[in-house]
Design a protein around this motif. Structure first.
Motif, PDB file in Angstrom:
ATOM      1  N   LYS A 174       0.855  -1.181   0.000  1.00  0.00           N
ATOM      2  CA  LYS A 174       0.000   0.000   0.000  1.00  0.00           C
ATOM      3  C   LYS A 174       0.894   1.234   0.000  1.00  0.00           C
ATOM      4  CE  LYS A 174      -3.912   0.162   2.386  1.00  0.00           C
ATOM      5  NZ  LYS A 174      -4.911   0.383   3.465  1.00  0.00           N
ATOM      6  N   CYS A 207      -0.273   4.331  -1.751  1.00  0.00           N
ATOM      7  CA  CYS A 207      -1.068   5.565  -1.814  1.00  0.00           C
ATOM      8  C   CYS A 207      -2.529   5.298  -1.520  1.00  0.00           C
ATOM      9  CB  CYS A 207      -0.932   6.215  -3.185  1.00  0.00           C
ATOM     10  SG  CYS A 207      -1.808   5.324  -4.492  1.00  0.00           S
ATOM     11  N   ASP A 208      -2.987   4.066  -1.776  1.00  0.00           N
ATOM     12  CA  ASP A 208      -4.365   3.646  -1.519  1.00  0.00           C
ATOM     13  C   ASP A 208      -5.376   4.338  -2.432  1.00  0.00           C
ATOM     14  OD1 ASP A 208      -5.806   1.766  -0.098  1.00  0.00           O
ATOM     15  OD2 ASP A 208      -6.406   3.143   1.494  1.00  0.00           O
ATOM     16  N   HIS A 209      -4.892   5.001  -3.484  1.00  0.00           N
ATOM     17  CA  HIS A 209      -5.810   5.716  -4.368  1.00  0.00           C
ATOM     18  C   HIS A 209      -5.498   5.516  -5.853  1.00  0.00           C
ATOM     19  CE1 HIS A 209      -8.230   7.907  -1.401  1.00  0.00           C
ATOM     20  NE2 HIS A 209      -7.141   7.878  -0.665  1.00  0.00           N
ATOM     21  N   CYS A 236      -5.996  -1.623  -4.737  1.00  0.00           N
ATOM     22  CA  CYS A 236      -6.457  -0.661  -3.727  1.00  0.00           C
ATOM     23  C   CYS A 236      -7.769  -0.038  -4.169  1.00  0.00           C
ATOM     24  CB  CYS A 236      -5.404   0.415  -3.465  1.00  0.00           C
ATOM     25  SG  CYS A 236      -5.176   1.602  -4.804  1.00  0.00           S
TER      26      CYS A 236
END
Lengths: 339, 705, 172
Positions: free
Chosen positions: C39, C41-43, C61
């Protein structure tokens, strides 16, 4: 992240009914934008209606010689489609200029059209945004506007702009230049909307990106047969060589005979609340000699009403000469190419 | 005078793959948040949405009512910390807000989703005070700090520079700016913390992403009033740091506070990417006024480098931006100064080559401007200003091969074919040009590292092997691998028989991975331990024999100026219609002592250059002065170079063995690669287009009429 | 309302109960202890979480676990055969195409995807002839196709070396 219910209907009709009946329900397709927004608190739906397997993933030939692109077709599959590469190369190039290989494997045609602005203030729930919360104000118009609109932003009575966001899609830019039509299915039946009328200008209600009604589902995008599109291109200028949204982009198709432009299709990305069909530029181009002067005149015609933002944090006046330069270089290249 | 006895190089200097390579390429190397712990709780914080003022109310009822929420920590109920002298660590201690994005509360829950939802439900109200969040070089609040990072004089004055500049036949007088930038290691800062009470005290176990477990142990112990021995920190793999994990930040304190609320249960806290833009340091923006005076043949007579940069009002950090200009070029009259603008902003900190990185941008672009003004080749200009000794201290250099780096680069890059005329090469719609810049970075050394060497006799049919233990950090530098090579040579054994343990307070304490000093400090301790081992046990040790070593004090720095040097050569193309800028080719030539592992060294130098390219073209944390926050606080909007931004990059080094820095003959290489790289890009852009860009990042706007 | 789902992860069938909000990335990392995908940036902005999801390189993600019941996930840890590393992973070791290693599993999964996509003749934004059936994976092509995977250590030049070494369509 607010809790939500995930449902997986058996048919598109059931999915439409589910969303039509519940104002708190939204469709989930590839998820690349919606899941992002769920985490940010930008989207707070009560129900996700999963479209997986319910929308077409096929690119079909239409009887008139055009193409019907199922809403579930992945961006990467569409970019790889031999008919798109041959007959609408500008569309393939736009798709390939968007996001990354992974995201193109996930994002769908319908979702791409419906993705929301990447305005940094829209995505940050701690700053005011008329698009997120109507009437809240706009943090962007006096803020960081590098990725914001220079065309088509309406003002309120006080002369303030309601919303200066841009539509981030690359794919939609050549599609709008090619007169694509969006096929919709809804609780009240099916309808077709020209892509040029599908995305809205912000007006006084920037919370609505498109003319879509609650429960309406994008089922396909139709591309008409368009010989000039075989000589089309997409030129994207961004702050990194790849994997970045457009500062400006140009989709263009031209036909040149004996040094004269006989047909032209032009649209811009990254400069307005919707993919911007440059009709004034097209008018200048049609029938004019394929010269530098013509290209500049076309750019100037379209940019005459540009309203760049000058702010303390970084304005976007540079986008005017940037778009002029980008259009010029794009048209020059296209005109130089042999058919 | 001291000349270190150098360890004969056998494994050192030989390419070697990273010890942990297979674990990294499969993803099985464990990073901080990835440890399997029983019943972890997840933490999600609430951050201040005003830049200055105080919390007036925190409403936690809705969050507390959520199924799965275990606790909500706020400024109203957090335990008092033992030591809050460092305001950055005074987490939740009072209602005062010093910057937007400061912690004001946190939710602990049994899943990450619930913790995040709970945090969304916490409502905080504030009284807002007037604030300033944007660096203003004309601010009335500018002040001179007592010293600049880490302990350099704030100002330096030699000779009469005003007269020198006034009398100089050729002058350059320009202001340069570098943007606020964020380290953004790919692994967000993360910790898993367990607090186990015992008697009146207790014990922390912290899996952390840090550039120094020993420093984290010390800091946590201080903040919580514990014995350092009661804080275990474990960090064998670190997903990058570039300085942001060098100093501990508030996130560790918050995770520890939360863990103490739930004794015995592990608390996991990995920052979101957005949170990293206010909580874990960044590089200050700089405004640098450089004035050069020279004779017509380019010899500098006077040099001034005046810097204004920001600090946070709640904690001072003074980047040593002008120190670069103290050591690189000869000039009889010179002055450097640093002034800080105190703002209501997050606390700035270390980012790769603090000081030298932004300082070299201004200094090396100014030198390019001087070359133009003198009609001289910019390489030749630099050679003409090569000092015989350190220009400020007068000390001889322990070794300095900057001129050799420049000459090697000239040859390798094809520089001699260069037509100096700017804006003269239009290739397929792109203006092309080339540029050069020098680089220097001090060879730092600090005490405070220990190491253990232990021998294991071969079992039947097996091989002997050696344990080397030191609480060093491998943040991607290859430290684990290189320390094994050093130990092997110091012990005179086969490198394959050495196993190195780093990143754990269970082994001897060590300095942080920072200032390009890791290998010097740790390697010296390992050599010391190895030598003591041989002194104690000779050539035929018994199973289990072990010896400890340390980094001995040395007075080399009293006698020598010690730095690594380098030269960057860059090709740039700028699109004539759009202003897009590309860097198809970079060459870095470095003189950095003995290169201990050519494989990992090449990667580090290449990585530094790539980050320099990224600084030159992309990186810009946009501070919105109306709200005090970085607007582009994610990786979609804060651009770092992508793969497509990088063209050909060539890295080379000069054969150099420095006898004074450490017993390996090496110098640090973690930072020299970024120093000067952005200046070389700007100089090449000028050669390509005729446009002199004096700020980074350099984007399309710079070239649009 | 939690849901029961089944995933095949690196060849092993795994059943689990997930919150609808749980991403596939968190399902793997927090529920199944599969931490090879990272993980960053998770975006969807960094590429560290790239795996092969039902055969294609994907950022998990941005994928909700409930929406991928029955999916087949291959992480960097599941690419090789037994103790043998995948040729792309070997090439990363040979080229020292990583430093801190955090983006590396995602880079390697992405590279495997790139090779598959090129073998299928998919063009990229820098492909000179869009209509061509075959893709020549030169450095320029590889760099463009790998650009969805950020590397802060700046190993890009070596990453391109590694992918080049494995070659054009050599690995399927």
């Amino acid at each position: 992240m607010k809790p939500f219910v995930h449902v997986r209907p058996d048919s598109a009709a059931d999915a439409i009914d589910a969303v039509a009946a519940d104002p708190d329900a939204v469709f989930l397709a590839g998820g690349t934008n919606l899941v992002d927004h769920l985490k940010l608190g930008v989207a707070t739906p009560g129900t996700l209606v999963d479209l997986r397997g319910l929308t077409s993933t096929a690119v079909e030939d239409l009887p008139d010689g055009g193409l019907r692109i199922g809403a579930g077709v992945r961006n990467s599959d569409l970019a790889g489609d031999p008919r798109v590469r041959r007959d609408y190369p500008g569309l393939a190039m736009a798709l390939l200029a968007g996001a990354s290989g992974q995201l193109r494997n996930q994002a769908t045609t319908g979702g791409n059209l419906l993705q929301r602005t990447r305005c940094a203030y829209f995505q940050d729930v701690t700053t005011p945004c008329n698009k997120r919360v109507p009437g809240q104000g706009c943090a962007a118009r006096d803020g960081w506007t590098r990725y914001h609109a220079i065309l088509g932003a309406a003002q309120d009575a006080a002369g303030l702009r309601h919303c200066v966001a841009t539509h981030p899609s690359d794919m939609a830019v050549p599609m709008v230049a090619f007169d694509a039509v969006v096929q919709l299915a809804g609780p009240d039946g099916d309808r077709a909307v020209p892509l040029g009328e599908f995305h809205r200008l912000p007006g006084d209600d920037p919370s609505r990106d498109t003319v879509l009604r609650q429960g309406e589902l994008v089922t396909a995008v139709d591309l008409p047969p368009l010989p000039v599109a075989a000589r089309s291109t997409y030129r994207k200028v961004r702050d990194r060589a790849s994997y970045a949204f457009a500062l400006v982009s140009v989709a263009a198709a031209v036909a040149v005979e004996d040094g004269t432009i006989t047909d032209a299709r032009v649209a811009f990305g990254g400069v307005a609340h919707r993919p911007w069909r440059a009709t004034r530029a097209e008018e200048v181009l049609r029938g004019a000699p394929a010269t530098e002067d013509t290209y500049r005149a076309a750019a100037d015609a379209e940019l005459a009403d540009a309203t760049p933002l000058d702010t303390e944090v970084g304005g976007n006046a540079f986008k005017v000469p940037l778009l002029r330069g980008t259009l010029t270089t794009t048209l020059r290249r296209l005109a130089e190419e042999r058919p | 005078m001291t000349t270190t006895d150098l360890v004969p190089a056998r494994a050192m200097g030989t390419p070697r793959r990273r010890t942990e390579g297979p674990a990294k390429v499969t993803g099985t190397a464990r990073y901080a948040a990835e440890y399997a712990v029983a019943r972890p709780l997840h933490l999600h914080p609430i951050l201040a949405t005003v830049p200055r003022g105080r919390v007036t109310a925190i409403h936690t009822t809705a969050a507390e009512a959520l199924d799965g929420v275990v606790a909500v920590l706020t400024t109203r109920d957090a335990e008092a910390l033992a030591d809050t002298a460092d305001r950055e660590f005074a987490v939740l201690q009072d209602d005062e807000i010093g910057f937007r994005g400061q912690y004001v509360a946190a939710v602990l829950a049994d899943t990450s989703e619930t913790a995040r939802h709970g945090a969304d439900l916490v409502r905080v109200t504030y009284d807002e005070d007037p604030f300033r969040a944007r660096l203003d070089p004309d601010s009335g609040e500018l002040y001179a700090p007592d010293s600049v990072n880490p302990a350099f004089a704030t100002d330096s004055v030699i000779g009469d520079v005003s007269s020198a500049l006034r009398d100089a036949p050729v002058t350059v007088d320009a202001t340069y700016r570098t943007a606020m930038t964020h380290n953004n290691p790919m692994e967000p800062h993360a910790s898993i913390v367990v607090w186990e009470p015992a008697g009146t005290g207790g014990r922390f176990t912290i899996f952390d992403s840090t550039q120094g477990v020993s420093a984290t142990r010390r800091n946590v112990a201080t903040v919580f009033g514990l014995d350092p021995g009661d804080v275990d920190v474990i960090s064998p793999h670190v997903g990058g740091g570039f300085g942001s994990k060098g100093n501990m930040h508030a996130n560790v304190v918050l995770a520890c506070l939360a863990a103490r609320r739930v004794p015995g249960r592990p608390v996991t806290y990995a920052l979101t990417r957005q949170q990293m833009f206010s909580l874990v340091g960044y590089r200050t923006p700089t405004v640098q006024h450089v004035r050069l005076g020279a004779s017509p043949d380019g010899r500098l007579t006077g040099l001034v480098h005046d810097v204004v940069e920001q600090t946070s009002r709640i904690k001072e950090f003074a980047e040593q931006t002008a120190t670069y200009s103290r050591s690189v070029y000869a000039a009889p009259h010179r002055r450097t100064t640093h002034r800080l603008d105190p703002l209501d902003v997050p606390v700035p900190s270390w980012m790769r080559a603090p000081g030298e990185c932004p300082g070299s941008f201004a200094a090396e672009v100014a030198m390019d401007e001087l070359a133009t003004a003198c009609g001289l080749d910019p390489v030749e200009l630099r050679i003409r200003n090569e000092p015989d000794a350190d220009p400020e201290s007068g000390k001889p250099f322990s070794s300095r091969h900057l001129v050799e780096c420049l000459r090697r680069g000239v040859e390798r890059f094809g520089w001699s074919r260069r037509d100096p005329t700017p804006r003269a090469r239009l290739v397929d719609g792109w203006w092309t040009g080339t540029g050069v810049a020098a680089a220097a970075y001090p060879a730092n050394r600090a005490p405070g590292s220990g190491a253990t060497v232990r021998f294991h006799a071969p079992a039947a049919g097996g091989e002997e092997h050696w344990d080397v233990e030191i609480a060093a950090a491998d943040i991607g530098t290859g430290a684990r691998t290189v320390l094994g090579q050093i130990a092997a040579d110091a012990l005179d054994v086969d490198v394959d028989t050495v196993e190195v343990t780093v990143g754990d307070t269970a082994v001897p304490a060590a300095t942080v991975a920072g200032g390009s000093s890791g290998t010097t400090n740790w390697g010296t301790a390992v050599v010391d331990a190895a030598q003591r081992f041989r002194e104690k046990f000779g050539a035929d040790p018994s199973d289990g024999d072990e010896a400890d070593g340390t980094t001995p004090e040395t007075d080399a720095a009293e006698h020598y100026a010690m730095s690594a040097f380098g030269a960057h050569f860059v090709e740039v193309a700028v699109h004539a219609d759009t202003g897009e800028i590309r860097v198809p080719r970079m060459l870095g030539v470095f003189a950095a002592g003995r290169i201990l592992n050519p494989t990992t060294a090449r990667s580090q130098l290449l990585g530094g250059m790539t980050m320099g390219l990224s600084m030159a073209l992309h990186e810009d944390s946009v501070m919105d002065p109306r709200s005090g926050h970085v607007v582009n606080h994610d990786l979609a909007n804060y651009h770092i170079a992508s793969c497509a931004d990088v063209g050909e990059i060539d890295v080379e080094w000069i054969d150099e063995v420095d006898p004074h820095v450490n017993p390996m003959g090496s110098k640090g290489i973690g930072e020299i690669g970024i120093v000067g790289a952005a200046a070389a890009v700007a100089n090449a852009a000028h050669h390509a287009t005729g446009v002199r860009v004096r700020s980074v990042p350099i984007t399309v706007d710079a070239f649009l009429g | 309302m939690n849901a029961d789902i089944t995933l095949t992860v690196d060849g092993r069938e795994r059943s689990l109960t997930v919150d609808p909000r749980t991403t596939l990335l968190d399902a793997l990392r927090e529920h199944l202890g599969v931490t090879s995908p990272k993980k960053g940036c998770d975006h969807g902005q960094c590429g560290s979480c790239t795996v092969l999801l039902d055969g294609r390189r994907t950022l998990i993600c941005l994928a909700l676990a409930v929406a991928h019941d029955g999916a087949v996930v291959v992480t960097a840890d599941g690419l090789g055969r037994g103790d043998e590393l995948h040729p792309v992973a070997e090439a990363f070791l040979d080229a020292d195409a990583y430093q801190c290693g955090y983006c590396t599993p995602g880079q390697i999964c992405s590279a495997v995807g790139v090779l598959d996509e090129a073998a299928d003749g998919w063009p990229s934004a820098v492909t000179p002839d869009l209509a061509a059936d075959e893709v020549v994976l030169d450095r320029h092509e590889i760099a463009e196709r790998m650009s969805g995977n950020l590397c802060r250590c700046g190993a890009y030049a070596h990453i391109v070396d590694a992918v080049s070494a494995v070659g054009n369509g050599a690995v399927r």
